[in-house]
Design an enzyme around this catalytic site. Structure first.
Site, short mmCIF file in Angstrom:
data_model
loop_
_atom_site.label_atom_id
_atom_site.label_comp_id
_atom_site.label_asym_id
_atom_site.label_seq_id
_atom_site.Cartn_x
_atom_site.Cartn_y
_atom_site.Cartn_z
N ILE A 190 -66.97 -4.60 -42.46
CA ILE A 190 -66.17 -4.60 -43.69
C ILE A 190 -65.83 -6.03 -44.13
CG2 ILE A 190 -64.07 -3.70 -44.80
CD1 ILE A 190 -66.37 -1.65 -43.85
N SER B 66 -76.52 3.67 -44.43
CA SER B 66 -77.39 4.10 -45.55
C SER B 66 -77.10 5.54 -45.96
CB SER B 66 -78.86 3.97 -45.14
OG SER B 66 -79.17 2.64 -44.84
N GLU C 33 -71.77 -3.09 -58.04
CA GLU C 33 -71.82 -3.83 -56.76
C GLU C 33 -73.18 -4.50 -56.60
OE1 GLU C 33 -70.45 -1.62 -53.39
OE2 GLU C 33 -71.33 -3.02 -51.94
N GLU D 29 -84.61 -1.07 -48.79
CA GLU D 29 -85.44 0.15 -48.64
C GLU D 29 -84.80 1.29 -49.45
OE1 GLU D 29 -84.45 -1.73 -45.92
OE2 GLU D 29 -86.40 -2.73 -45.88
C1 LIG Z 1 -72.20 -9.21 -43.80
C2 LIG Z 1 -72.10 -7.74 -44.15
C3 LIG Z 1 -71.11 -7.33 -45.03
C4 LIG Z 1 -70.95 -5.98 -45.33
N1 LIG Z 1 -69.90 -5.56 -46.13
C5 LIG Z 1 -69.65 -4.24 -46.25
C6 LIG Z 1 -68.45 -3.78 -46.89
O1 LIG Z 1 -67.63 -4.58 -47.39
N2 LIG Z 1 -68.22 -2.44 -46.95
C7 LIG Z 1 -69.08 -1.54 -46.41
O2 LIG Z 1 -68.80 -0.35 -46.50
N3 LIG Z 1 -70.23 -1.93 -45.81
C8 LIG Z 1 -70.52 -3.25 -45.69
N4 LIG Z 1 -71.66 -3.68 -45.05
C9 LIG Z 1 -72.54 -2.68 -44.46
C10 LIG Z 1 -73.87 -2.53 -45.18
O3 LIG Z 1 -73.70 -1.98 -46.44
C11 LIG Z 1 -74.78 -1.69 -44.26
O4 LIG Z 1 -75.10 -2.50 -43.14
C12 LIG Z 1 -76.01 -1.18 -44.96
O5 LIG Z 1 -75.68 -0.25 -45.93
C13 LIG Z 1 -77.00 -0.54 -43.96
O6 LIG Z 1 -76.38 0.37 -43.12
P1 LIG Z 1 -76.65 0.28 -41.53
O7 LIG Z 1 -76.36 -1.12 -41.12
O8 LIG Z 1 -75.88 1.36 -40.87
O9 LIG Z 1 -78.19 0.51 -41.37
P2 LIG Z 1 -78.99 1.95 -41.24
O10 LIG Z 1 -78.48 2.86 -42.29
O11 LIG Z 1 -78.86 2.36 -39.81
O12 LIG Z 1 -80.44 1.49 -41.56
C14 LIG Z 1 -81.27 0.81 -40.60
C15 LIG Z 1 -82.63 0.54 -41.24
O13 LIG Z 1 -83.24 1.79 -41.60
C16 LIG Z 1 -83.60 1.77 -42.96
N5 LIG Z 1 -83.43 3.09 -43.56
C17 LIG Z 1 -82.35 3.90 -43.47
N6 LIG Z 1 -82.56 5.02 -44.19
C18 LIG Z 1 -83.79 4.91 -44.73
C19 LIG Z 1 -84.58 5.73 -45.58
N7 LIG Z 1 -84.13 6.89 -46.05
N8 LIG Z 1 -85.82 5.29 -45.95
C20 LIG Z 1 -86.29 4.11 -45.50
N9 LIG Z 1 -85.58 3.28 -44.70
C21 LIG Z 1 -84.34 3.67 -44.33
C22 LIG Z 1 -82.64 0.77 -43.61
O14 LIG Z 1 -83.16 0.30 -44.82
C23 LIG Z 1 -82.54 -0.29 -42.53
O15 LIG Z 1 -83.63 -1.14 -42.62
C24 LIG Z 1 -71.86 -5.04 -44.79
C25 LIG Z 1 -72.88 -5.47 -43.94
C26 LIG Z 1 -72.99 -6.79 -43.61
C27 LIG Z 1 -74.06 -7.20 -42.64
#
Ligand SMILES: Cc1cc2nc3c(=O)[nH]c(=O)nc-3n(C[C@H](O)[C@H](O)[C@H](O)COP(=O)(O)OP(=O)(O)OC[C@H]3O[C@@H](n4cnc5c(N)ncnc54)[C@H](O)[C@@H]3O)c2cc1C
Length: 387
Positions: free
Chosen positions: A165, A140, A252, A377
């Site tokens: 990815i 995030s 996207e 979120e």
């Molecule tokens: C099947 C799949 C395909 C994907 N494909 C890609 C891809 O092609 N390229 C790529 O780069 N990424 C990809 N992603 C990654 C995806 O974009 C991230 O998982 C997502 O952005 C969340 O990041 P994180 O998992 O690190 O969660 P975190 O950032 O650790 O967040 C954890 C939780 O905390 C909440 N949170 C975080 N910050 C805040 C805030 N400021 N306020 C309130 N709540 C908050 C989030 O909403 C979430 O509920 C993919 C993910 C999946 C599961």
């Protein structure tokens, strides 16, 4: 047959040529890819051959100018393709990323030389595209990425890792977000186009990540250890990466919304058909008041979602889709997808919980829509900022 509740509705942006494209896409997915669905789910990634076949049919890079091997269309053409893919339940090919996102970055920020080098391969299906922003430490907070690119003569040496990815196992061409200036936040981020190959020193693909849904599409970790990338592969200017991503993320998110509405339509179609055919207490399910009410809610939510989506597609085609509106679309359409699919699954009773029925897969596949492309979120944050 139109989706119940959408009879007579057509998006204002729809042109006659879209119908031919939709038919071509539908035939390709249903006749050439779906027959392999079970095998593709078991292997955990699509067939490279299916990308090539899609390329031959002219289904890749629909919005890329013809001079680079694309279809010469615009985002509406990509939307038609992605709608058809999601509507028929084809989930192996990562076209939302390959065509919906990667080619867009190259068209917008690539130099003439870069476009000529990479776009024909992506449009022909010889190259599979991916984009890597997310890292194990967090997705995030994009400004906090730690993968770094250190200058070394005419190259950068890239060190770090990316996770989740999409298309990661097959990708040949990766748009990689790196820190070229780790002392800075957003202003230190740049985008590099990496030509991947499993024999290239300093690059390793991790395991295929096992997920609760989307089993036929590959999601992988990628590792870089002093991986050499030519400075010529920098996309746009050093330090521009964060702003490039912010500019591209509305598309996207819209792409995610296209899939969400297509799945809602499919869920309603399947549930209505089942409710007409299955009987309980001596009459079809659809004759029971609760089933009727639930399906009426789902059909209404689907129609309203479709209209909102089409408004966003039309805005985007005019270059007018702003960040908060795209965030609203991603938020509301994916929440709607999960809600509608859940309610429609219930109509199937126990059969809805068995993988033999598509609705069960749709339920498992839907969940991630609220997570990737920026979590819902984060979408609320983006919306609230302009209130
Ligand atoms: C099947 C799949 C395909 C994907 N494909 C890609 C891809 O092609 N390229 C790529 O780069 N990424 C990809 N992603 C990654 C995806 O974009 C991230 O998982 C997502 O952005 C969340 O990041 P994180 O998992 O690190 O969660 P975190 O950032 O650790 O967040 C954890 C939780 O905390 C909440 N949170 C975080 N910050 C805040 C805030 N400021 N306020 C309130 N709540 C908050 C989030 O909403 C979430 O509920 C993919 C993910 C999946 C599961």
């Amino acid at each position: 047959m139109p989706t119940p509740g959408l009879d007579g509705y057509a998006p204002a942006w729809l042109k006659p040529e879209h119908a031919d494209l939709a038919a071509l896409a539908r035939d390709f997915f249903t006749e050439q890819v779906l027959p392999h669905a079970e095998r593709l789910e078991r292997q955990g990634h699509p067939d490279r051959e299916h990308y090539r076949r899609a390329g031959e049919l002219g289904l890749l890079g629909l919005s890329v100018p013809e001079e680079y091997g694309g279809g010469g269309g615009d985002f509406t053409h990509e939307a038609v393709l992605l709608h058809e893919q999601a509507k028929c339940g084809e989930g192996s090919l990562g076209l939302a990323v390959h065509s919906g996102i990667v080619t867009g970055y190259l068209c917008h920020y690539g130099t003439e030389e870069q476009k000529r080098r990479w776009l024909p391969g992506l449009c022909g299906g010889d190259l599979v595209g991916a984009i890597a922003m997310t890292e194990p430490g967090g997705g995030s907070d994009l400004q906090a990425i730690r993968t770094k690119a250190v200058p070394d003569g005419d190259d950068y040496l890239v060190t770090g890792s990316k996770t989740f990815i999409t298309n990661g196992a097959l990708a040949d061409l990766l748009i990689l977000a790196v820190k070229t200036d780790p002392s800075q936040g957003a202003a230190g981020i740049s985008l590099l186009v990496c030509e991947l190959g499993d024999d290239r020193p300093g690059f390793k693909r991790g395991r295929l990540i096992e997920k609760i849904g989307l089993h036929a599409n590959d999601t992988a970790e990628l590792f870089f250890d002093e991986f050499r990338v030519a400075k010529d592969n920098l996309l746009g200017a050093e330090g521009a990466g964060f702003f490039q991503m912010m500019a591209q993320l509305p598309q996207e998110r819209l792409v995610i919304g296209v899939g969400a509405v297509a799945v809602m339509q499919r869920a309603v179609e399947l549930a209505v058909a089942y409710a007409k055919e299955r009987t309980a207490f001596g009459k079809p399910l659809i004759a029971h008041q609760n089933t009727r009410m639930v399906l009426a809610e789902c059909a209404t939510r689907t129609r309203a979602s479709r209209i909102f989506l089409d408004d966003c597609i039309a805005r985007h085609s005019r270059g007018e889709l702003d960040v908060p509106t795209a965030a609203m679309a991603k938020l509301w359409l994916t929440e709607g997808q999960c809600e509608v699919v859940d309610k429609c699954l219930q109509v199937f009773g126990g059969y809805g919980y068995t993988t033999e029925y598509p609705i069960a897969r749709m339920y498992a596949d839907a969940r991630v829509q609220k997570i990737y492309g920026g979590t819902n979120e984060i979408m609320k944050e983006l919306i609230a900022r302009v209130l």
